[in-house]
Each structure stands twice: as structure tokens, then as C-alpha cells.
Design a protein around this motif. Sequence first.
Motif, PDB file in Angstrom:
ATOM      1  N   ALA A  15      40.685 107.169  24.901  1.00 15.47           N
ATOM      2  CA  ALA A  15      39.914 108.076  24.050  1.00 15.47           C
ATOM      3  C   ALA A  15      39.765 109.419  24.761  1.00 15.47           C
ATOM      4  N   GLY A  16      40.027 110.497  24.016  1.00 17.58           N
ATOM      5  CA  GLY A  16      39.901 111.851  24.590  1.00 17.58           C
ATOM      6  C   GLY A  16      39.059 112.732  23.692  1.00 17.58           C
ATOM      7  N   ASP A  17      39.040 114.021  24.020  1.00 15.51           N
ATOM      8  CA  ASP A  17      38.226 114.964  23.239  1.00 15.51           C
ATOM      9  C   ASP A  17      38.918 115.325  21.933  1.00 15.51           C
ATOM     10  N   ASP A  18      38.101 115.710  20.996  1.00 14.61           N
ATOM     11  CA  ASP A  18      38.557 116.077  19.675  1.00 14.61           C
ATOM     12  C   ASP A  18      39.586 117.208  19.685  1.00 14.61           C
ATOM     13  N   ASP A  19      39.368 118.204  20.545  1.00 17.18           N
ATOM     14  CA  ASP A  19      40.252 119.370  20.546  1.00 17.18           C
ATOM     15  C   ASP A  19      41.142 119.422  21.797  1.00 17.18           C
ATOM     16  N   GLY A  20      41.194 118.316  22.538  1.00 16.91           N
ATOM     17  CA  GLY A  20      42.014 118.272  23.750  1.00 16.91           C
ATOM     18  C   GLY A  20      43.392 117.726  23.459  1.00 16.91           C
ATOM     19  N   PRO A  21      44.122 117.352  24.501  1.00 15.93           N
ATOM     20  CA  PRO A  21      45.446 116.762  24.285  1.00 15.93           C
ATOM     21  C   PRO A  21      45.331 115.421  23.564  1.00 15.93           C
ATOM     22  N   GLY A  22      46.378 115.043  22.843  1.00 17.76           N
ATOM     23  CA  GLY A  22      46.340 113.735  22.186  1.00 17.76           C
ATOM     24  C   GLY A  22      47.256 113.646  20.984  1.00 17.76           C
ATOM     25  N   ILE A  23      47.225 112.475  20.366  1.00 20.54           N
ATOM     26  CA  ILE A  23      48.082 112.203  19.212  1.00 20.54           C
ATOM     27  C   ILE A  23      47.507 112.929  17.992  1.00 20.54           C
ATOM     28  N   LEU A  24      48.365 113.709  17.332  1.00 21.73           N
ATOM     29  CA  LEU A  24      47.907 114.492  16.185  1.00 21.73           C
ATOM     30  C   LEU A  24      48.126 113.732  14.879  1.00 21.73           C
ATOM     31  N   ALA A  25      49.279 113.098  14.757  1.00 20.30           N
ATOM     32  CA  ALA A  25      49.577 112.367  13.518  1.00 20.30           C
ATOM     33  C   ALA A  25      50.829 111.520  13.713  1.00 20.30           C
ATOM     34  N   SER A  26      50.946 110.484  12.882  1.00 14.74           N
ATOM     35  CA  SER A  26      52.158 109.658  12.861  1.00 14.74           C
ATOM     36  C   SER A  26      52.576 109.422  11.421  1.00 14.74           C
ATOM     37  N   VAL A  27      53.858 109.166  11.213  1.00 12.73           N
ATOM     38  CA  VAL A  27      54.345 108.694   9.909  1.00 12.73           C
ATOM     39  C   VAL A  27      55.208 107.458  10.163  1.00 12.73           C
ATOM     40  N   LEU A  28      55.038 106.450   9.321  1.00 15.35           N
ATOM     41  CA  LEU A  28      55.758 105.182   9.502  1.00 15.35           C
ATOM     42  C   LEU A  28      56.416 104.779   8.189  1.00 15.35           C
ATOM     43  N   HIS A  29      57.637 104.230   8.288  1.00 15.79           N
ATOM     44  CA  HIS A  29      58.341 103.806   7.075  1.00 15.79           C
ATOM     45  C   HIS A  29      59.141 102.518   7.306  1.00 15.79           C
ATOM     46  N   SER A  30      59.467 101.855   6.179  1.00 13.81           N
ATOM     47  CA  SER A  30      60.362 100.698   6.250  1.00 13.81           C
ATOM     48  C   SER A  30      61.139 100.587   4.951  1.00 13.81           C
ATOM     49  N   GLU A  31      62.296  99.942   5.007  1.00 18.20           N
ATOM     50  CA  GLU A  31      63.129  99.743   3.809  1.00 18.20           C
ATOM     51  C   GLU A  31      63.911  98.441   4.001  1.00 18.20           C
ATOM     52  N   GLY A  32      63.236  97.330   3.625  1.00 18.26           N
ATOM     53  CA  GLY A  32      63.769  95.995   3.916  1.00 18.26           C
ATOM     54  C   GLY A  32      65.052  95.627   3.213  1.00 18.26           C
ATOM     55  N   MET A  38      37.309 111.952  17.473  1.00 15.59           N
ATOM     56  CA  MET A  38      37.901 111.798  18.795  1.00 15.59           C
ATOM     57  C   MET A  38      39.422 111.688  18.657  1.00 15.59           C
ATOM     58  N   ARG A  39      40.132 112.111  19.712  1.00 20.29           N
ATOM     59  CA  ARG A  39      41.594 112.054  19.721  1.00 20.29           C
ATOM     60  C   ARG A  39      42.051 111.013  20.749  1.00 20.29           C
ATOM     61  N   ALA A  40      43.125 110.286  20.457  1.00 15.95           N
ATOM     62  CA  ALA A  40      43.666 109.329  21.433  1.00 15.95           C
ATOM     63  C   ALA A  40      44.735 110.044  22.250  1.00 15.95           C
ATOM     64  N   LYS A  41      44.629 109.960  23.575  1.00 12.40           N
ATOM     65  CA  LYS A  41      45.621 110.673  24.398  1.00 12.40           C
ATOM     66  C   LYS A  41      46.346 109.731  25.361  1.00 12.40           C
ATOM     67  N   ILE A  42      47.513 110.174  25.790  1.00  7.88           N
ATOM     68  CA  ILE A  42      48.311 109.384  26.744  1.00  7.88           C
ATOM     69  C   ILE A  42      47.849 109.755  28.152  1.00  7.88           C
ATOM     70  N   ALA A  43      47.237 108.785  28.841  1.00  2.79           N
ATOM     71  CA  ALA A  43      46.719 109.045  30.188  1.00  2.79           C
ATOM     72  C   ALA A  43      47.725 108.648  31.262  1.00  2.79           C
ATOM     73  N   GLY A  44      48.730 107.864  30.877  1.00  2.00           N
ATOM     74  CA  GLY A  44      49.770 107.460  31.838  1.00  2.00           C
ATOM     75  C   GLY A  44      51.009 107.059  31.070  1.00  2.00           C
ATOM     76  N   ILE A  45      52.167 107.494  31.550  1.00  2.00           N
ATOM     77  CA  ILE A  45      53.429 107.112  30.896  1.00  2.00           C
ATOM     78  C   ILE A  45      54.452 106.840  32.001  1.00  2.00           C
ATOM     79  N   ALA A  46      55.020 105.655  31.998  1.00  2.00           N
ATOM     80  CA  ALA A  46      55.928 105.280  33.092  1.00  2.00           C
ATOM     81  C   ALA A  46      57.018 104.356  32.563  1.00  2.00           C
ATOM     82  N   HIS A  47      58.035 104.138  33.389  1.00  2.00           N
ATOM     83  CA  HIS A  47      59.107 103.244  32.955  1.00  2.00           C
ATOM     84  C   HIS A  47      59.643 102.442  34.130  1.00  2.00           C
ATOM     85  N   TYR A  48      60.383 101.412  33.758  1.00  2.00           N
ATOM     86  CA  TYR A  48      61.053 100.591  34.767  1.00  2.00           C
ATOM     87  C   TYR A  48      62.383 100.139  34.172  1.00  2.00           C
ATOM     88  N   VAL A  49      63.438 100.280  34.944  1.00  2.00           N
ATOM     89  CA  VAL A  49      64.732  99.733  34.518  1.00  2.00           C
ATOM     90  C   VAL A  49      65.243  98.797  35.606  1.00  2.00           C
TER      91      VAL A  49
END
Length: 330
Positions: A170-187, A1-12
Motif C-alpha cells: 500500500a502506498g500514497d494516493d498521489d505517489g508511485p503505483g499502479i494506475l490501471a489495468s485492463v484484462l481480457h479473454s476469448e475462450g 490509496m495506490r498499490a506500488k511495487i516495493a521490490g521486483i526481482a528475478h531468478y533464472v
Amino acid sequence: MRAKIAGIAHYVPERVVTNHDLEVLMDTSDAWIVERTGIRERRYVREGQGTSDLGLEAARAALDQAGLTPADIDFIIFATLSPDYMFPGCGVLLQQKLGCPTIGALDVRTQCTGFVYGLSMADALIRSGTYRRILLVGAETQSMGLNFTTEGRDMAVIFADGAGAAVIVAGDDDGPGILASVLHSEGQYAKELWMEVPTCLAPSTRMTEMIAEGRHFPQMNGREVFKHATRRFVEAVDEVLEKIGAKREDIALLVPHQANKRISDAVAERLSIEPARLVVNVQRYGNTTAASIPIALSEAVAEGRARPGDLVVLVAFGSGFTWGATAIRW
Ligand code: UT7
């Protein structure tokens, strides 16, 4: 399954603070700020309005967009470097303010990279089947903590307040959604961009003395941060593209953390991303750290700049140092 963004909003917050407003408080100029950062104005909270309040507004709008209510959410992730309190975190405050059931609430402390870290966590939690609907918020109230004298001008003219929120489902396997992430740190670079006080390394009886020394103001080695940021932004984008087997030219929209227009422009140039594929709104909001990517993404989506099927890449760098990128099929 793929995780997708179903809503994105902001407030300032409503209060607009221009470069001219800052000229009155410190030795700076509109010309310097525009030339070195691209920033023309930013938003500041009114006294008593906290980070969890900004997050609440953004969260409500994101939930509306997703067609969900607070009762539908399984888990909250709240990214901020400027929480209402040292503890508890903003996640639990948001749980109460939204009126969610007693779901888990996690605060993420990776500063400007907080939203990308949070998105990666949400993606993993959804794909593992742990949760189905996660509310991710990036919000900041920095105006209350900055040094508005000439001594603090390097940071005071850049950092500002705002919030963005995403509902990840949660979304469909081949639908819209997050494909991959990379994370780093250097303390090893932790003190190149940091705030020392309040600290648990000294007895609380010394806090007054430390505040008198100005050690409660954030400090930044701007040139050093700038140098690392431009390099790491490019590396993270290339790394996440490699992970999904895509090329720089496949990116339909690049949403960088809005640190400084010069950084975004340098990164776009190195990646051969022309302005039509780059999101820049730092001129209106300044650098809102963990809120900057969701605000920028929210505006870009509202303007129709992310179309179904597009490859959208988010990339961030900040205090820690931390950096990372996320690739999303829109
Ligand atoms: O959010 C993620 C992390 N943060 C960032 O990515 C920020 C990265 N750094 C930057 O954006 C830039 O380094 C700054 C905008 C902070 C500073 O720009 P810069 O071109 O690197 O300036 P600088 O630090 O090299 O300073 C140049 C001069 C200095 O004066 P002298 O020593 O040459 O006489 C500063 O004191 O500019 C002075 N200066 C200012 N002048 C007017 C620094 N801040 C200001 C100011 N107004 N606000």
C-alpha cells in the motif's frame, strides 16, 4: 490509496541452452530460430528443480529489495502454467518454502498474461484495504514438458524456464503505483495454444494411451497466435492509456510479454515506441510465459531504465486467449 511495487526481482536457472544445443535434438537451425523469434539462448532447470523453487529464489530477492521478510506478507499470488503438481498449486508450496504464516495463497491460471492478471488482483486487494503487502510471483518450468523432436520444434525452441517476483504494498494516493489495468479473454481460441493431458475429461485409465499419442505435449497454432497477439497487444496498450488519460508518447518504458522478438518489434512499430523505450530480453531467456514480464521488468529496473515518475506499461497476450495491460507510475 495506490498499490506500488516495493521490490521486483528475478531468478533464472544456471543451465544455458543455446540454439546450437537444440540443433542436435531436432531439425532446426540457429539461423531459423534467430530470424523467426530473435531467441539465441534460454535457461532450463536441472532435474528436480520445480517451478515453486524458481519462484522461491525470485521471491526472496524481491523481499530483500523491499526490506521485508516472509512474515510481513499478507497474501501470495502465484501465476504459472507449469505448476509442480496438478494440485495443490504452487502458491501453497511457496508459502511453506518461504516459511510464511498461514496466509492465503492463490494460483493464477492465465498463462502468459498471468503476471498482469496477478498484478491487477493485487492492486484491487490492496486498494480495497483487504491486504497491505502481497507477494506476486510468475514462474515457469517448461523444459520438462516440451516435445524435443522435430514434431514439437515450433514450441520447443521458444519456451523456457525462469521466475520473477514483485512485492506489492500500500502506498500514497498521489505517489508511485499502479494506475490501471485492463484484462481480457476469448475462450473460443483455447485450443490454439493448449496442453490437453492430464485431463479430467477422460478416465485416468486412458491416460497412458493418451500420452502414447503425444497428447500431453503442448500444442500451438503459431501463425494464428502471432496474428492475434500483435493486434491485442496494441489494443490493450491503447485501452489502458485511455483509462488513465495518457497518450502513446507518454510511455517511458513498454514491457511486453517476451513471446517473440518479431511480435515485440511489430507492436512497438505500431505504437511508435522506439527501442530506447522498449524492453527486449527474449534473445537471452526465450519465452518464459508468466515469468517473462517480471524478469524483463526486473532487469530494466536494475539497469536504471525506469526512473521515478516514469509511466511504465506492461502488456501481455497468451494462451486462452488472454491478454491485458497495466499502467504504473514508477
Ligand atoms: O507466449 C505467447 C504465445 N505465443 C506466441 O506468441 C508465439 C506466436 N507465434 C510465433 O512466435 C511464430 O508463429 C513461431 C515462431 C512459432 C513460428 O514462426 P512462423 O514464422 O510463424 O513460422 P510458421 O509456423 O509459419 O512455419 C514456417 C516453417 C514451417 O515449415 P513449412 O511448412 O513452411 O515447410 C514450419 O514447419 O518453419 C517450420 N518450422 C521450423 N523450422 C525450423 C517451425 N518451427 C521450426 C523450427 N525450426 N523450430
